[in-house]
Design a protein around this motif. Structure first.
Motif, PDB file in Angstrom:
ATOM      1  N   LEU A  42       0.823  -1.212   0.000  1.00 24.97           N
ATOM      2  CA  LEU A  42       0.000   0.000   0.000  1.00 24.97           C
ATOM      3  C   LEU A  42       0.858   1.264   0.000  1.00 24.97           C
ATOM      4  N   VAL A  43       1.885   1.293   0.838  1.00 20.31           N
ATOM      5  CA  VAL A  43       2.731   2.491   0.920  1.00 20.31           C
ATOM      6  C   VAL A  43       3.554   2.664  -0.355  1.00 20.31           C
ATOM      7  N   VAL A  44       4.130   1.581  -0.874  1.00 25.70           N
ATOM      8  CA  VAL A  44       4.900   1.673  -2.118  1.00 25.70           C
ATOM      9  C   VAL A  44       4.001   2.113  -3.262  1.00 25.70           C
ATOM     10  N   ILE A  68      -3.913  10.002  -2.793  1.00 30.30           N
ATOM     11  CA  ILE A  68      -2.679   9.541  -2.147  1.00 30.30           C
ATOM     12  C   ILE A  68      -2.757   9.721  -0.638  1.00 30.30           C
ATOM     13  N   LEU A  69      -3.337  10.844  -0.192  1.00 27.54           N
ATOM     14  CA  LEU A  69      -3.510  11.065   1.241  1.00 27.54           C
ATOM     15  C   LEU A  69      -4.446  10.023   1.856  1.00 27.54           C
ATOM     16  N   VAL A  70      -5.489   9.657   1.118  1.00 24.75           N
ATOM     17  CA  VAL A  70      -6.387   8.600   1.605  1.00 24.75           C
ATOM     18  C   VAL A  70      -5.625   7.280   1.731  1.00 24.75           C
ATOM     19  N   LEU A  71      -4.762   6.983   0.763  1.00 22.29           N
ATOM     20  CA  LEU A  71      -3.969   5.754   0.833  1.00 22.29           C
ATOM     21  C   LEU A  71      -3.037   5.759   2.045  1.00 22.29           C
ATOM     22  N   LEU A  72      -2.360   6.867   2.278  1.00 20.85           N
ATOM     23  CA  LEU A  72      -1.435   6.935   3.409  1.00 20.85           C
ATOM     24  C   LEU A  72      -2.188   6.859   4.736  1.00 20.85           C
ATOM     25  N   MET A 113      -4.147   3.376   9.318  1.00 16.50           N
ATOM     26  CA  MET A 113      -5.226   2.603   9.950  1.00 16.50           C
ATOM     27  C   MET A 113      -4.847   1.131  10.071  1.00 16.50           C
ATOM     28  N   MET A 114      -4.263   0.585   9.016  1.00 20.83           N
ATOM     29  CA  MET A 114      -3.892  -0.833   9.048  1.00 20.83           C
ATOM     30  C   MET A 114      -2.813  -1.093  10.100  1.00 20.83           C
ATOM     31  N   LEU A 115      -1.831  -0.197  10.196  1.00 17.98           N
ATOM     32  CA  LEU A 115      -0.804  -0.338  11.223  1.00 17.98           C
ATOM     33  C   LEU A 115      -1.412  -0.227  12.614  1.00 17.98           C
ATOM     34  N   LEU A 153      -1.399   5.911  14.623  1.00 20.64           N
ATOM     35  CA  LEU A 153      -2.330   7.024  14.789  1.00 20.64           C
ATOM     36  C   LEU A 153      -1.855   8.276  14.068  1.00 20.64           C
ATOM     37  N   GLU A 154      -0.582   8.580  14.195  1.00 19.37           N
ATOM     38  CA  GLU A 154      -0.074   9.803  13.565  1.00 19.37           C
ATOM     39  C   GLU A 154      -0.060   9.684  12.051  1.00 19.37           C
ATOM     40  N   LEU A 155       0.291   8.512  11.520  1.00 22.20           N
ATOM     41  CA  LEU A 155       0.253   8.332  10.072  1.00 22.20           C
ATOM     42  C   LEU A 155      -1.167   8.484   9.555  1.00 22.20           C
ATOM     43  N   MET A 156      -2.126   7.957  10.296  1.00 25.97           N
ATOM     44  CA  MET A 156      -3.525   8.102   9.906  1.00 25.97           C
ATOM     45  C   MET A 156      -3.984   9.552  10.022  1.00 25.97           C
ATOM     46  N   SER A 157      -3.637  10.196  11.128  1.00 30.90           N
ATOM     47  CA  SER A 157      -4.200  11.513  11.425  1.00 30.90           C
ATOM     48  C   SER A 157      -3.592  12.632  10.594  1.00 30.90           C
ATOM     49  N   LEU A 158      -2.280  12.568  10.317  1.00 32.71           N
ATOM     50  CA  LEU A 158      -1.651  13.660   9.574  1.00 32.71           C
ATOM     51  C   LEU A 158      -2.298  13.853   8.207  1.00 32.71           C
TER      52      LEU A 158
END
Length: 479
Positions: free
Chosen positions: A19-21, A112-116, A121-123, A137-142
């Motif tokens: 997903l990230v790649v 792209i922001l939705v993907l990140l 969320m998955m993490l 949480l921070e990856l989701m929230s930012l």
């Protein structure tokens, strides 16, 4: 490279890596081709979400997988809620195609922001340590802070982004302080280690638990940390509001459930008191505060607060049945919410969105199918049988009753009846008020999402077994 499901294997986290790649490759595509690739990037993002969901279900071995020293856990609970979060993200991207096709403000970054955010969320759903919780949480929230303010020309959107950012930073600070307190008194940040150490309910651990649950209440919009929700829901672009109301709620409820049940199983009475209070306060405020709302998005915000309260009724039980009720509830809630927002997005007159409840007047005469499906979704949100929303509440109330929380179940039923008023008031406006001017033609993707969500809610009672069995397996994996 060792691909055994233990130690520091990359196999359990392979869907997140893909997903990230993929998100980075789409970012390069958008940067190279320019802003006009917004729709292409978003359709590719939807395809990527589908592929990642398939990897999560089909490519990973069955059973419980643990990696990175226990900080990342893939079990039936994680699999189910990750797929649900990915579905929520993909559907909100479909609902967003209209704003992405606007030539005046193309935003290829949106997908792209939705993907990140989905990667975060998955993490978060698979987190097994507090440092991993904060990272997810921070990856989701930012990304959420940015999309909330994505309509830079609208002061309300800018205000929504700022409010969400400031209060989100406060909640993150609470979570970090909670993690430091719990680490100080238990000597570990791993959920399994905390479960072994936090059996006596020491005052330090309880203080850390209070701050932890306060921070998580911010993320799921639970009372008394709900104050950002109505303003952000109203100010953010409507597709973004639909995103906030679906996928991030799944991740928030998932980590709320995993932390309480796996990190603090030895002090259930301590956290149960907090969760019961939060559930009652959320159900009450969500039921009463929505009555006077005129804006449909603000009403949906208070509705979301109330529904989080109902979901926490199941968690309050602290049992397998309670966890199963939470999973069933959040799955049905996502379907109801995405269907409702597809109707809200369909309300356009002369190319402009309308958001006041009075704009739905006479919709049954100007667009009967849209009014019918919206009415069914509102009845489901109210918990009227035999629609899916009734079964969602049934499972959490039964779990509370089996756990001896009779007062909580009774309060839940009473607030559910009160909350039905404002849903029925919208139905009354659609079917009995004088018609407002007709709306523009409803886009195909909105009709598709509405049809699927509406049929799911209406026909769920015929064959609920797949969802119930999946939720049961998810809940049992936590115990």
């Amino acid at each position: 490279m060792n691909f055994e499901p233990a130690g520091y294997s990359l196999l359990p986290i392979m869907p997140e890596i893909v997903l990230v790649v993929g998100a980075m490759l789409l970012l390069l595509l958008g940067a190279y081709r320019g802003p006009q690739t917004a729709r292409l990037v978003s359709w590719l993002a939807i395809l990527l979400l589908v592929v990642v969901g398939a990897l999560e279900v089909l490519a990973l071995p069955s059973g419980k997988l643990v990696t990175f020293g226990g900080s990342f856990i893939v079990d039936d609970f994680a699999r189910f809620l990750k797929v649900l979060a990915l579905v929520g993200s993909a559907v909100t991207l479909i609902l967003s195609m209209e704003i992405l096709g606007d030539p005046t403000r193309p935003m290829f970054e949106y997908g792209i922001l939705v993907l990140l955010s989905s990667a975060g969320m998955m993490l978060l759903i698979s987190a097994g340590r507090f440092d991993h919780v904060v990272f997810g949480l921070e990856l989701m929230s930012l990304a959420l802070y940015v999309v909330a303010a994505s309509n830079r020309e609208d002061p309300k959107s800018n205000e929504a982004g700022m409010k969400y950012f400031v209060l989100g930073a406060l909640s993150s600070g609470m979570l970090l302080y909670a993690a430091s307190l719990i680490y100080g008194f238990t000597g570990t940040v791993a959920f399994s280690g905390i479960a072994r150490a936090a059996t006596g309910g020491s005052i330090g651990v309880v203080f850390g638990l209070v701050f932890l649950l306060a921070g998580l209440c911010f993320k799921v919009s639970a009372v008394p940390f709900h104050m950002w929700t109505p303003d952000v829901y109203e100010g953010a672009p409507t597709p973004v509001t639909a995103f906030f109301a679906s996928a991030p709620k799944v991740a928030g409820i998932a980590i709320f459930t995993r932390v309480t049940l796996t990190a603090f199983p030895g002090i259930v009475p301590q956290w149960q008191q907090i969760v019961v209070f939060v559930a009652i306060a959320s159900m009450a405020l969500g039921s009463f505060a929505a009555i006077g709302q005129k804006n449909i998005k603000r009403l949906m915000a208070y509705s979301a607060i109330g529904h989080i309260g109902f979901a926490l009724v199941g968690l309050s039980a602290g049992t397998v049945e309670g966890a199963q009720g939470v999973v069933v509830y959040i799955a049905i809630y996502v379907a109801m919410t995405l269907g409702a927002f597809s109707v809200i997005l369909a309300m356009r007159r002369n190319g402009l969105h309308v958001e006041n409840i009075s704009d739905f007047a006479g919709l049954s005469r100007t667009n009967p199918p849209l009014a019918f499906f919206f009415a069914m979704l509102l009845f489901s949100l109210a918990g009227i049988p035999p629609l899916a929303g009734f079964f969602a509440k049934f499972y959490v109330f039964m779990a509370a009753i089996k756990a001896g929380l009779f007062a909580l179940a009774i309060i839940g039923v009473v607030t559910s009846v009160v909350g039905a008023y404002y849903y029925l008031a919208i139905v009354k406006v659609m079917y009995f008020d004088e018609p407002a001017p007709g709306i523009d033609k409803v886009r195909l993707e909105l009709r598709g999402v509405l049809a699927i969500a509406g049929l799911f809610n209406m026909l769920f009672f015929i064959y609920p077994t797949p969802l119930i069995n999946a939720a049961s397996a998810a809940a049992k994996s936590l115990f």
